[in-house]
Design a protein around this motif. Sequence first.
Motif, short mmCIF file in Angstrom:
data_model
loop_
_atom_site.label_atom_id
_atom_site.label_comp_id
_atom_site.label_asym_id
_atom_site.label_seq_id
_atom_site.Cartn_x
_atom_site.Cartn_y
_atom_site.Cartn_z
N SER A 129 0.65 -1.11 -0.11
CA SER A 129 0.04 -0.02 0.14
C SER A 129 0.83 1.53 -0.03
O SER A 129 2.13 1.26 0.24
CB SER A 129 -0.81 -0.01 1.22
OG SER A 129 -0.30 0.16 2.50
N THR A 188 -3.41 5.25 -6.55
CA THR A 188 -3.95 5.42 -7.87
C THR A 188 -3.44 4.05 -8.55
O THR A 188 -2.41 3.52 -8.18
CB THR A 188 -3.12 6.52 -8.54
OG1 THR A 188 -1.60 6.26 -8.38
CG2 THR A 188 -3.44 7.80 -7.94
N GLY A 189 -4.38 3.52 -9.45
CA GLY A 189 -3.98 2.28 -9.99
C GLY A 189 -4.50 1.05 -9.31
O GLY A 189 -4.82 1.17 -7.85
N ASP A 190 -4.37 -0.24 -9.82
CA ASP A 190 -4.82 -1.24 -9.03
C ASP A 190 -3.97 -1.83 -7.91
O ASP A 190 -4.16 -2.52 -7.12
CB ASP A 190 -5.15 -2.54 -9.97
CG ASP A 190 -6.17 -2.04 -11.02
OD1 ASP A 190 -7.21 -1.29 -10.46
OD2 ASP A 190 -6.31 -2.60 -12.06
N GLN A 191 -2.72 -1.26 -8.34
CA GLN A 191 -1.61 -1.91 -7.38
C GLN A 191 -0.75 -0.48 -6.93
O GLN A 191 -0.93 0.38 -7.40
CB GLN A 191 -0.43 -2.62 -8.23
CG GLN A 191 -1.12 -4.08 -8.97
CD GLN A 191 -0.72 -5.13 -7.93
OE1 GLN A 191 -0.53 -5.07 -6.75
NE2 GLN A 191 -1.05 -6.42 -8.32
N THR A 229 2.30 2.12 -6.18
CA THR A 229 2.76 2.68 -7.44
C THR A 229 4.35 1.80 -7.53
O THR A 229 4.48 1.67 -8.73
CB THR A 229 3.39 4.16 -7.09
OG1 THR A 229 2.11 4.85 -6.94
CG2 THR A 229 4.04 4.64 -8.18
N ASP A 245 3.73 -2.24 -9.57
CA ASP A 245 3.75 -2.33 -10.82
C ASP A 245 4.42 -1.00 -11.34
O ASP A 245 4.01 -0.43 -12.70
CB ASP A 245 2.25 -2.29 -11.27
CG ASP A 245 1.58 -1.12 -10.93
OD1 ASP A 245 2.12 -0.46 -10.17
OD2 ASP A 245 0.27 -1.26 -11.44
N ARG A 302 3.98 1.82 -15.56
CA ARG A 302 3.98 3.26 -15.51
C ARG A 302 5.14 4.19 -15.95
O ARG A 302 4.99 5.23 -16.31
CB ARG A 302 3.72 3.72 -13.76
CG ARG A 302 2.61 3.02 -13.11
CD ARG A 302 2.87 3.35 -11.71
NE ARG A 302 1.93 2.70 -10.84
CZ ARG A 302 0.78 3.20 -10.35
NH1 ARG A 302 0.61 4.45 -10.42
NH2 ARG A 302 -0.30 2.64 -9.57
N SER A 334 3.96 -12.50 -6.39
CA SER A 334 2.61 -12.70 -5.63
C SER A 334 2.86 -13.43 -4.66
O SER A 334 1.96 -13.67 -4.01
CB SER A 334 1.97 -13.48 -7.01
OG SER A 334 1.98 -14.52 -7.29
#
Length: 869
Positions: free
Chosen positions: A266, A271-274, A276, A279, A283, A530
């Motif tokens: 976190s 912003t975004g699904d993951q 910054t 992923d 970007r 993951s």
Amino acid sequence: MARKYGDAWIETDLRGANKTANPGLLRTAFKMATGSGKTVVMGMLIGWHTLNKLANPQDGRFSNTFLIVTPGITIRDRLRVLLPNDPQNYYRQRDIIPAQWQEQLGRAKILITNFHAFQLREKVLAGKITKTILSEGEAGVFTETPDQMVRRVCRELGNKKNIIVINDEAHHCYRRKPDGEEEKLTGDERIEAKQREEAARVWISGIEAVKAKIGVKAIYDLSATPFFLRGSGYPEGTLFPWVVSDFSLIDSIEAGIVKVPRVPVSDDSMTGDQPTYRDLWLRIREHLPKKGRKTEAIGGEPKLPVELQGALHSLYSNYEKYYRLWENNTEARAKGITPPVFIVVCNNTNVSKLVFDYIAGWEKNIGDKYVVQAGQLPIFRNDDGNGGWLHRPNTILVDSQQLESGESMSADFKKIAAREIEDFKAEYRARYPGRDAENLTDEDLLREVMNTVGKTGKLGEHVKCVVSVSMLTEGWDANTVTHVLGVRAFGTQLLCEQVVGRGLRRMSYAANDQGMFEPEYAEVYGVPFSFIPCSGSTKEPKPGPLPTRVRALESRIGCEITFPRLLGYRYDISGERIDATFTEESRLALSTADIPTKTENAPIVGETSIHTLDDLKRRRPNEVAFLLAKLTLEKYFRDDDGNDKPWLFPQLLAIVRRWLAEYVTLKDHTFPQLLLLIEFAHDATDRIYQAIVASSDGTPALKPILRPYDSLGSTRYVDFDTTRPVFATRHDKCHISHVVADTDSWEQKMAKTIEDMDEVIRYVKNHNLGFTIPYTLNGEEKNYIPDFIACIDDGKGKADLLNLLIEVTGEKKKDKAAKAATARTLWIPAVNNHGGYGRWDYIEITDPWNGQSLIRAHLRKREISMEDN
């Protein structure tokens, strides 16, 4: 043993799996996580086979001859510990064999090689023409046969037959499934898949040749990730079906025998699904230089995307805590414990050089000499603080793929690493007075540095940061790695586990009072790991639409089109007195929506860690004002020869300070020092500069601001697959094989219209071309992609063509108007004023079925306008 008790299903299944995937070979695989002791297991296999063979010479199940195959030189050299006569051999160090049997183990024959030795070599050194004449058209006359290759590689084994083969990192050894479906791969993924497949083919073909020549009794595969990768013909992530045991990374972490990786879970950007920095590649990938282009990436000030800068500073702030603990631990340092290590894994030479310069420092041309500029991460800086370089680098740049193959490094890499190589040669001479550094190849030297990172008394002991051009090699066993940053694509969890694995070797195996290992952690950014093991796909793949390969054709190179790539626009302002008229448009708000200032890293088990941008926050506010004034000066206030106007700096500094005090808004958890990040700094200077332009007298001349990397684009780099509608182009009109359409008919009709015009010499549809026009809408910077570029003979001859940007326009929208206005009033005048990229113009076509008339009317109107002027 199972067969003895009537339970033969295991062997039956293994033989069935190998018959399908490895005809004629019997492979048995052991899945063992990085750092869990694969080398020890190899030693156990060698000891078990050798001692049983000596005790029962006629027993065909055993052998005392071993061929160990590795993926590179590093592992090949490291596995010398499996030679019984090596002073550091594992049989003694790890108590694998009782002392009374050590001497018997010395009767084993053990050969260790890297798979590159299986390449069929040229037998005669001669030129291509000479070989063609002497071979009389026959292929392979001057190349080794597989039998000759086996004799060369296995010469040390003498006349031994039916040997044992042990494959280390065996996921590199496979045969592509012959009936496997072709997968849609693009860009770097396609290149990497092709390289993997070629390496795998060489490896397994070599073992097949060894079996055919001298016989192979059994093959043991060891790997942390024995999976089939994308492009192998098998579903991605499928476990090798001959795996008989699985000690996964999760097991290793839970057992405490490796470091625990912590990844971002976190941040305060939201912003975004993951997060910054989880992923990161998605970007930043479009804002980094590409491989193989004519770029300026090997020099000049390094300009990184803001997310990459933020990731470097955030991870570095956490590294600094680790480093200060080591620095203040005099006892550990006295015992030879080397500093923690920070590694960055990049996707190509240009990107790695950019990151390396940002971290370690770069050279700026001032007059007739070069002055070293300081790196942005103090502990990793290679500059001496006085405009020169340190003689002992804190940060190194390596290309592990080139070093591992044993081949020569590319000229590009040698060029950017030349100073580094000379520094290490000087240190080598100082450390080893009796040896001649000139007898070492550059490859030998850099390999020695890379492989001794974290090792006391060696060339690499003082290295604190490693920037790698490609995936850091397996077997790189520095146990001092604490921080890992990925600046590349990670298409599979296997690749994620491989790069994370470089930071998982523990430093200490001393048990605490409870008999447990104290947890050690590795902080990881940019690797979308993951923690879930890949177990293969059980779903039937669904057939998708057949893709079309769209690419530049070498046979059409005469139709190549080049174009300038711009970051923005600037004005030539007359006079030596400058002022600024600030407006509401001059305001800038800093928010964590743009860059996180706080990131939480968490492991699967254990403690979390909080990363911040404290190293930025500690910088003095005055540094922000000076940077913005300097950047504004260098970016906008140059003469036509590119020289700065330093006498304007005091005025600019006063203007910047006024802007900082009155027009910058700090939202929650932000601070002015965020403007030191280059993307934010450029945004600030644009606003300051526009205020200066607004207050200037006269009509300033518009000029383009070119991209620092890839300033000249070309059709020659186009190569991709698409499932969109396409239109096959004429060979004499277009460098690219197809026009890719966004609609069912408009682009196709426009392409046909352009091709049928005699005055059009060449053209291209602007799809995946990399040609954009920067513009601003509602205060946000965006990029406009016009539809076509057509090079037209408007009466000035083929040596001076008009480059016409053609936009096929549908319904009117606010953003369309902003795009067209920017193209007409900023891009076209700026590029034409530059004078180095030819003549350019712009037209909107609202009806492709009337396109020829509209273009010709535009050209006539343009000619009349030019005559009137």
